[in-house]
Design a protein around this motif. Sequence first.
Motif, short mmCIF file in Angstrom:
data_model
loop_
_atom_site.label_atom_id
_atom_site.label_comp_id
_atom_site.label_asym_id
_atom_site.label_seq_id
_atom_site.Cartn_x
_atom_site.Cartn_y
_atom_site.Cartn_z
N ASP A 50 40.26 39.01 40.14
CA ASP A 50 39.69 38.43 41.36
C ASP A 50 40.01 36.93 41.44
OD1 ASP A 50 38.58 40.91 41.92
OD2 ASP A 50 36.70 40.44 40.90
N ILE A 51 40.25 36.45 42.65
CA ILE A 51 40.62 35.05 42.88
C ILE A 51 39.36 34.31 43.34
CG2 ILE A 51 42.05 33.49 44.25
CD1 ILE A 51 43.94 36.01 44.65
N LEU A 52 38.87 33.42 42.48
CA LEU A 52 37.61 32.70 42.74
C LEU A 52 37.89 31.22 42.96
CD1 LEU A 52 34.44 32.36 42.60
CD2 LEU A 52 34.73 32.22 40.11
N ALA A 53 37.21 30.62 43.93
CA ALA A 53 37.38 29.19 44.20
C ALA A 53 36.09 28.58 44.71
CB ALA A 53 38.49 28.98 45.23
N ARG A 54 35.98 27.29 44.49
CA ARG A 54 34.95 26.51 45.19
C ARG A 54 35.64 25.95 46.43
NH1 ARG A 54 32.63 20.67 43.49
NH2 ARG A 54 31.01 20.46 45.07
N PHE A 110 31.40 29.04 47.75
CA PHE A 110 32.44 29.63 46.91
C PHE A 110 33.04 30.83 47.64
CE2 PHE A 110 29.35 27.53 44.29
CZ PHE A 110 30.06 26.96 43.23
N ALA A 111 34.28 31.15 47.31
CA ALA A 111 34.94 32.30 47.94
C ALA A 111 35.74 33.07 46.90
CB ALA A 111 35.87 31.82 49.06
N VAL A 112 35.86 34.37 47.15
CA VAL A 112 36.56 35.28 46.24
C VAL A 112 37.48 36.17 47.07
CG1 VAL A 112 36.28 36.94 44.35
CG2 VAL A 112 34.40 35.39 44.91
N VAL A 113 38.68 36.42 46.57
CA VAL A 113 39.54 37.47 47.12
C VAL A 113 39.59 38.60 46.09
CG1 VAL A 113 41.91 38.12 47.75
CG2 VAL A 113 40.98 35.94 48.53
N LEU A 114 39.34 39.83 46.55
CA LEU A 114 39.41 41.00 45.68
C LEU A 114 40.54 41.90 46.19
CD1 LEU A 114 36.15 40.41 46.54
CD2 LEU A 114 35.88 41.80 44.52
N GLU A 115 41.58 42.01 45.38
CA GLU A 115 42.74 42.81 45.78
C GLU A 115 42.48 44.30 45.56
OE1 GLU A 115 46.76 41.27 44.87
OE2 GLU A 115 45.71 39.77 43.66
#
Length: 199
Positions: free
Chosen positions: A96-100, A106-111
């Motif tokens: 998962d791609i996690l960022a502030r 915060f945001a997450v991309v789940l492929e």
Amino acid sequence: MEQRVAERTQELEHANLKLEATAHTDSLTGLNNRGHYFELGETALKKAVRSNSPLAVIMFDADHFKTVNDTYGHAAGDRALVHLAQMALQALRDTDILARVGGEEFAVVLENTTEQSAAEVAERLRASIAATPLILDTEELVLTVSVGLACLKPDRATSLDALLGLADKALYAAKAGGRNRVCCYSALQADANQPTPPG
């Protein structure tokens, strides 16, 4: 002489890697920053289009964060953000791609993740944060987050920005619904499509 050149080259390579990491990283939490999130997210989006697989975006935001800063001070607020970042890293998967992406956001991309699976991840994240207080010098600070989720099978016209916008709408619905909860954008759509009862 050759050895000195080799050492200098190695030092430069190391410095360049460090600079690159700094450019991609949020200095407080050590997570990806907003710019790097979009770079990684766009790559994930293209992969999802090619493989015709679902892509999910989660946005979460600390509840009543201004109160934390006002009551305990900005140093405690910073510790709270670091705490949230660490809890998120533990709750999420390595892929998962996690960022502030903003102050307390915060945001997450789940492929390759269905809405149901993404909702389970989001709920695990929400529950673990609520169950794990931040230990301050004199007391325990219980933090909660509101979570918005959007999931779809993207096509070439889909932008990460648009998907993030849908997750943001769901996040605002979670806040409006009482905070410390997960809201899926599809549930908002379903509500909007319900017939209005007669007056």
